[in-house]
Design a protein around this motif. Structure first.
Motif, PDB file in Angstrom:
ATOM      1  N   GLN A  38      16.938  -4.061  21.523  1.00 40.60           N
ATOM      2  CA  GLN A  38      16.252  -3.556  22.762  1.00 40.60           C
ATOM      3  C   GLN A  38      14.762  -2.805  21.979  1.00 40.60           C
ATOM      4  N   PRO A  39      14.813  -2.420  21.257  1.00 42.69           N
ATOM      5  CA  PRO A  39      13.436  -1.776  20.577  1.00 42.69           C
ATOM      6  C   PRO A  39      12.712  -2.986  20.059  1.00 42.69           C
ATOM      7  N   GLU A  42      10.806  -4.410  23.083  1.00 46.42           N
ATOM      8  CA  GLU A  42       9.799  -3.494  23.382  1.00 46.42           C
ATOM      9  C   GLU A  42       8.489  -3.472  22.429  1.00 46.42           C
ATOM     10  N   GLN A  45       6.777  -7.061  22.894  1.00 46.00           N
ATOM     11  CA  GLN A  45       6.088  -6.957  24.029  1.00 46.00           C
ATOM     12  C   GLN A  45       4.927  -6.313  23.826  1.00 46.00           C
ATOM     13  N   ARG A  46       4.893  -5.296  23.185  1.00 51.10           N
ATOM     14  CA  ARG A  46       3.647  -4.497  23.191  1.00 51.10           C
ATOM     15  C   ARG A  46       2.569  -5.433  22.187  1.00 51.10           C
ATOM     16  N   THR A  52       8.800 -12.846  21.654  1.00 55.95           N
ATOM     17  CA  THR A  52       9.125 -12.053  22.542  1.00 55.95           C
ATOM     18  C   THR A  52      10.278 -12.652  23.195  1.00 55.95           C
ATOM     19  N   SER A  56      14.140 -11.757  23.877  1.00 54.48           N
ATOM     20  CA  SER A  56      14.833 -11.611  25.015  1.00 54.48           C
ATOM     21  C   SER A  56      15.933 -12.443  25.367  1.00 54.48           C
TER      22      SER A  56
END
Length: 66
Positions: A38-39, A42, A45-46, A52, A56
């Protein structure tokens, strides 16, 4: 992880988290895998990273095992 955090290398941090997530998944530790993936997702994505989608997909696969 500690070194990447200390030097603020977020891309390497994300890739390390992804690898740790994959390892946890292989060991059947799905909750732990999610806590890494999860991190990683994130961060990527940033950064608008092409990785990504792969992270995912890993996260979706792990969540399907819960």
């Amino acid at each position: 992880m500690e070194i990447t955090e200390r030097i603020s290398n977020v891309r390497t941090q994300a890739m390390t988290l992804w690898c740790l997530g994959d390892l946890a998944e292989q060991q059947g530790e799905y909750t732990k895998a999610i806590s890494y993936l999860q991190p990683a997702l994130e961060i990527l994505q940033r950064l608008k990273s092409p990785d990504t989608e792969s992270v995912s997909a890993s996260l979706d696969r792990v969540m399907g095992n819960l």
